[in-house]
Design an enzyme around this catalytic site. Sequence first.
Site, PDB file in Angstrom:
ATOM      1  N   HIS A 110      -7.436  -0.291   6.129  1.00 38.43           N
ATOM      2  CA  HIS A 110      -7.026  -1.686   6.287  1.00 38.43           C
ATOM      3  C   HIS A 110      -7.065  -2.137   7.749  1.00 38.43           C
ATOM      4  CE1 HIS A 110      -6.012  -2.456   2.135  1.00 38.43           C
ATOM      5  NE2 HIS A 110      -5.312  -1.335   2.072  1.00 38.43           N
ATOM      6  N   SER A 114       0.816  -1.215   0.000  1.00 36.85           N
ATOM      7  CA  SER A 114       0.000   0.000   0.000  1.00 36.85           C
ATOM      8  C   SER A 114       0.849   1.263   0.000  1.00 36.85           C
ATOM      9  CB  SER A 114      -0.914   0.019   1.228  1.00 36.85           C
ATOM     10  OG  SER A 114      -1.766  -1.104   1.242  1.00 36.85           O
TER      11      SER A 114
END
Length: 609
Positions: A539, A445
């Site tokens: 997340h 990410s």
Amino acid sequence: MGATSGKGIRANGLDSECTLRHRKALSDEEAPVTPLGSRRGAAASVGQRGDPSARQSIPTPPHSPGFRLAGRAVSLWCQPISPPATAPKAVLRPAPAAGCPLQEARRAMSRLGPCLRPRPLLPGPWAAPRGLRRVSVAAGLCRRPAGSDTASVAGMEELLSRSVPPLPPYETKEKAPPPAERLSAEFVRYYRALEAGPPRAELLTRLARDFGVDHGRVAEFSAKVLQAREQQRELGALLQAEDRLRYYLNPQYRGLFQHLGRLEGGLRFLVELRGDLVEGLATKAVDGPHVKEMNGVLKNMLSEWFSTGFLNLERVTWQSPCEVLQKISDSEAVHPVRNWVDMKRRVGSYRRCYFFSHCAIPGEPLIVLHVALTSDISSSIQAIVKEVPPLETEDTDKITTAIFYSISLTQQGLQGVELGTYLIKRVVKELQKELPQIKAFSTLSPIPGFTKWLVGLLSSQTKEPERNELFTESEWQEISEITGDSTTETLKKLLNNNEWVRSEKLVKVLHSPFMRLCAWYLYGEKHRGYALNPVANFHLQNGSVMWRINWMADTSPRGIAASCGMMVNYRYFLEDTASNSAAYLGTKQIKASEQVLSLVSQFQQNSKL
């Protein structure tokens, strides 16, 4: 999604004229490729006459030998194809005779003006790549409300009074007839005829202000609820009073949204309209508590309409319609697609691409997830988006890990609607069925906002040059020797223009302090108790673990500018995701690996923030 102009090519890409010659060009990885973002590449991609070998060197999507969509060249770059810098040479043609049909047709077309522009692939914000125009709903009609400003305002008020259904009395709420469909359709036509900007902002402001909650009724029935409680009346009477209050808390415009949602194409229009609201609130074009309340009401309604029961999971391959491939490319917000070769790799071997579509908007990607199938947890995005997989055929024995490296929402009007969490869960189940040997699920990410946060800290130190709260004395001495400046001003400039990565010595010196600063930014910087970084917050809410921070994982200009080249892995341990999510949402506790916790500890020891 009807037929388009140009040799019978249909917009859905299912064209029967795809020849073996073009299919051969698709797999020709060795041939030189002209990016479709350039005019030469765009011209060749739509089948202009010229050197046949030049045309064959450019991969084109399947089912589309010429790939002309809506009568215009389409670029895979996240920007429209720019006009030529110089005017094209004039072509001499014999002038048509007076009164000939061709001349009359040209005159008629010139009078129509902007109505004859090539239609975009889809109306509204779906026609534009994300990031170029955040809202910009394309005009549905090529006209503006006629008359003076006063007449326009009067017409706007008259339209709203006709289109927004009144809230029927509580006693007859089940028997009230629905408004005529033509009134809701009239609102859609009027709205799309308005230019983006102040005209639409004015309409949305009036809708939110003049057709909201009846506060008088709310006060009246609030008093009755309190009265029922004070008098300790029977439970049925209290519940009925509460139900009446709940009913009158509904704003009047909610009825309009409900009826629009029942129209054919109405759900798409509501997503479009909320995109305008989100953009207007972000730019202050529309503001105020009434507009913010209407935005929240519409978001909640869309959350119900776009619940998982109405969503379809679809996989994208190189054989998918070219229209879908184009939309996937345009919507990529994390790692932009460079050309058709790049797109082919992202949906080819050792890669997976999935998206959610809605039953009322079939085939339209709402949110897209890209996955890389690897043998370990990746620490560099270049290995995923730039390197070519070694084999065309997957060796399933080498696949043990799934890396989620990009997730992009394609419709701004669905911002805040929970789609990403459900998409990841569905994709995990799909991969477990297809490749049961996969044991590790992780992300790679980006860390948006880190560089901006770091520059802000350096700016605060600029005001007090003698203070050094970010680096150790030895680190700062080395940095000062390389930059030739004992203050943080030069370092700030180098961070802002990305020039610091050109110095190997400076990159080496900044490695340790930037890693611990990044760990603290992700783990320690909070907003209302939760992670400040939006990607981390997303997340962690899903139950992942902040597993590893990677140095120089994204060396693209965008990666250097956003996060000094660093990326982070959030790992999903499937058996622990539910408990991790509950702990984060309930106690705001972040689950992190030893590497991240060690870097946080180093920050606390060496920095004095």
